[in-house]
Design a protein around this motif. Structure first.
Motif, PDB file in Angstrom:
ATOM      1  N   ASP A  35     -13.327   0.641  73.538  1.00  0.00           N
ATOM      2  CA  ASP A  35     -14.114   0.939  72.345  1.00  0.00           C
ATOM      3  C   ASP A  35     -15.110   2.058  72.648  1.00  0.00           C
ATOM      4  O   ASP A  35     -15.091   2.649  73.738  1.00  0.00           O
ATOM      5  CB  ASP A  35     -14.811  -0.320  71.831  1.00  0.00           C
ATOM      6  CG  ASP A  35     -15.786  -0.915  72.847  1.00  0.00           C
ATOM      7  OD1 ASP A  35     -16.191  -0.193  73.789  1.00  0.00           O
ATOM      8  OD2 ASP A  35     -16.136  -2.101  72.721  1.00  0.00           O
ATOM      9  N   ARG A  36     -15.995   2.339  71.711  1.00  0.00           N
ATOM     10  CA  ARG A  36     -16.920   3.472  71.847  1.00  0.00           C
ATOM     11  C   ARG A  36     -17.876   3.307  73.027  1.00  0.00           C
ATOM     12  O   ARG A  36     -18.401   4.293  73.559  1.00  0.00           O
ATOM     13  CB  ARG A  36     -17.710   3.657  70.559  1.00  0.00           C
ATOM     14  CG  ARG A  36     -18.647   2.500  70.237  1.00  0.00           C
ATOM     15  CD  ARG A  36     -19.449   2.789  68.978  1.00  0.00           C
ATOM     16  NE  ARG A  36     -18.575   2.853  67.803  1.00  0.00           N
ATOM     17  CZ  ARG A  36     -19.021   3.158  66.591  1.00  0.00           C
ATOM     18  NH1 ARG A  36     -20.294   3.463  66.416  1.00  0.00           N
ATOM     19  NH2 ARG A  36     -18.195   3.166  65.577  1.00  0.00           N
ATOM     20  N   ASP A  65     -12.873   0.738  66.248  1.00  0.00           N
ATOM     21  CA  ASP A  65     -12.746   1.494  65.001  1.00  0.00           C
ATOM     22  C   ASP A  65     -11.684   2.580  65.181  1.00  0.00           C
ATOM     23  O   ASP A  65     -11.251   2.871  66.297  1.00  0.00           O
ATOM     24  CB  ASP A  65     -14.084   2.091  64.558  1.00  0.00           C
ATOM     25  CG  ASP A  65     -14.705   2.999  65.601  1.00  0.00           C
ATOM     26  OD1 ASP A  65     -13.973   3.883  66.086  1.00  0.00           O
ATOM     27  OD2 ASP A  65     -15.884   2.826  65.939  1.00  0.00           O
ATOM     28  N   SER A  67     -11.802   5.823  64.740  1.00  0.00           N
ATOM     29  CA  SER A  67     -12.154   7.170  65.221  1.00  0.00           C
ATOM     30  C   SER A  67     -12.541   7.206  66.692  1.00  0.00           C
ATOM     31  O   SER A  67     -12.216   8.174  67.398  1.00  0.00           O
ATOM     32  CB  SER A  67     -13.300   7.735  64.373  1.00  0.00           C
ATOM     33  OG  SER A  67     -14.421   6.881  64.431  1.00  0.00           O
ATOM     34  N   THR A  69     -11.957   4.752  69.183  1.00  0.00           N
ATOM     35  CA  THR A  69     -11.197   3.918  70.117  1.00  0.00           C
ATOM     36  C   THR A  69     -10.183   4.775  70.872  1.00  0.00           C
ATOM     37  O   THR A  69      -9.498   5.612  70.287  1.00  0.00           O
ATOM     38  CB  THR A  69     -10.453   2.802  69.357  1.00  0.00           C
ATOM     39  OG1 THR A  69     -11.410   1.954  68.715  1.00  0.00           O
ATOM     40  CG2 THR A  69      -9.613   1.964  70.310  1.00  0.00           C
TER      41      THR A  69
END
Length: 460
Positions: A35-36, A65, A67, A69
């Motif tokens: 993830d981010r 999400d 955008s 990931t």
């Protein structure tokens, strides 16, 4: 060391994420998804098209999400690190240690999906396993290399029975000991604790490998749990030459997770919503039992499944019965009477029993006793149904004799203590004691010379 990370997540639905496909990815390949914040989740590819790959995450997809990931293809399937140090350890459903000790020290990793066994390389199972339980040893014998499931229901003592089999199982006429591999899928904490305490109390924990995917773990993890367990069993059996007894519980929870994934992927449902490939998926697990040429080891499977609503025609027990070599069926009515183990005599069977009993294996009278007890008990069931309609007082003297025989058979042969370990000779002797209550002319399934030899003399 990180590999190449990609962006391009096009969809997230529950534990399933859809990513843009790159070249040279394959079905079952392991994928790391971050993830981010860089937190890593493990998944595997469960479907591939020309443009996208569908990845199943073993855990939650919360925080991912579209955008930010990233994903990394590892170019290998999900693997389990194996070694003799597996024994005595407890792992989660993905093969990660949860007992407070570090990972095992081994450089060898094995694909959890296993390798197909050449049918020609299989050795036919023939060695009798003594469980110490008369209802199994006497009438539904377990053979080394067999897969013999326990069909149970919610609230029935299947866990207690499985623990007793694990404690007492041994090969007849051999000092070779079993090691155990236990896989719990979607089980409650108290069930997991019961097995751990039982193994510790009986001193067998050092010979047990446990894989636990508890009820609060992601349900998707249950898909991998039995595969990790069977991978460990194959290593211990075929590489280390050990006799391995594998207990898989609860296969119903496994199939529910399979249905959940199938629904999420939008697949066309089969019977009761289960995927159409349920049979082949179960067979993929069950067929990892047996013996192979060139190895002294063996894998004997005892899957446990709780039948929804005690329905033996439900897809899970129904398909399991087609794949495995028999079944041990637990009866709720017997359990409500306080009988243990509540093994139902008529629907239970072992298809390999005939090849593992008799002279030189158990005793020459074993086959005849089992056949005669089955026939007599079948008549008892018919008479009980008749008595429920016309009343017991209207029955003939012969029918009343069989009713008395049925009661004694259930209380003295089928029933025994949780820690009572009967030898096969004791089981057969109790069987003769039960048959001595019947007229000699009714013992038509046993050779006369065996009746003369083994029937208690005071009763002949």
């Amino acid at each position: 060391m990180k590999g190449v990370e990609y962006q391009g997540v096009t969809g997230i639905d529950g534990p399933i994420i859809v990513v843009r496909r790159t070249e040279n990815v394959f079905y079952g390949e392991t994928v790391y998804v971050r993830d981010r914040r860089g937190e890593k989740r493990t998944g595997r590819i469960v479907d591939i098209s020309e443009t996208v790959a569908v990845v199943q995450i073993f855990g939650s997809t919360t925080g991912l999400d579209l955008s930010d990931t990233t994903f990394e293809f590892l170019d290998k399937p999900l693997e389990l690190r194996v070694g003799r140090d597996l024994l005595g350890r407890i792992f989660n459903g993905l093969g990660e240690p949860i007992d407070g000790y570090p990972p095992i020290i081994s450089s060898e990793k094995v694909n959890v999906n296993g390798d197909p066994i050449n049918p020609y390389a299989r050795v036919y199972p023939r060695d009798f396993i003594q469980t110490g339980i008369s209802a199994i040893d006497g009438m539904n014998t377990l053979i080394r290399g067999q897969k013999l499931p326990i069909f149970s229901g919610n609230g029935l003592p299947h866990n207690k029975l499985a623990a007793q089999i694990i404690r007492q199982a041994r090969l007849k006429n051999s000092d070779e000991q079993f090691v155990m591999v236990f896989a719990g899928m979607g089980i409650k904490y108290d069930v997991a604790r019961f097995f751990i305490d039982t193994f510790e109390a009986s001193g067998v924990l050092s010979k047990v490998v446990m894989f636990q995917s508890l009820a609060d773990a992601p349900s998707i993890e249950r898909i991998i749990t039995p595969r990790c367990a069977l991978t460990a069993a194959e290593y211990l059996a075929y590489r280390c030459g050990m006799h391995v007894l594998v207990v898989l519980t609860d296969m119903t929870n496994y199939c529910e997770a399979l249905r959940e994934i199938s629904t999420t992927r939008g697949e066309v449902p089969g019977r009761k919503g289960y995927p159409g490939y349920l049979y082949s998926d179960l067979a993929e697990l069950y067929e990892r039992a047996g013996r192979i040429k060139g190895s002294d080891g063996s894998i004997t499977q005892i899957p446990i499944l709780t039948m929804p609503n005690d329905d033996i025609s439900h897809p899970i027990p129904d398909l399991t019965g087609y794949i495995t070599e028999g079944q041990i069926v637990l009866d709720r009515e017997m359990s409500q009477k306080g009988m243990y183990p509540p093994v139902s005599g008529l629907p239970s069977l072992s298809r390999l029993m005939k090849d593992g009993i008799g002279k030189g294996m158990t005793r020459e009278d074993h086959s005849g006793i089992a056949s005669q007890l089955f026939a007599a008990y079948s008549r008892v069931k018919s008479i009980r149904n008749l008595a429920a309609i016309i009343g017991e007082e209207e029955l003939s003297a012969s029918d009343k004799l069989y009713l008395h025989f049925g009661d004694k058979l259930e209380t003295e042969f089928f029933s025994q203590g949780e820690y009572e370990n009967r030898t096969i000779e004791q089981t057969l002797d109790i069987g003769w004691k039960m048959l001595s209550q019947l007229p000699k002319e009714d013992l038509y399934r046993i050779k006369p010379e065996l009746i003369e030899k083994y029937m208690p003399k005071s009763e002949v």
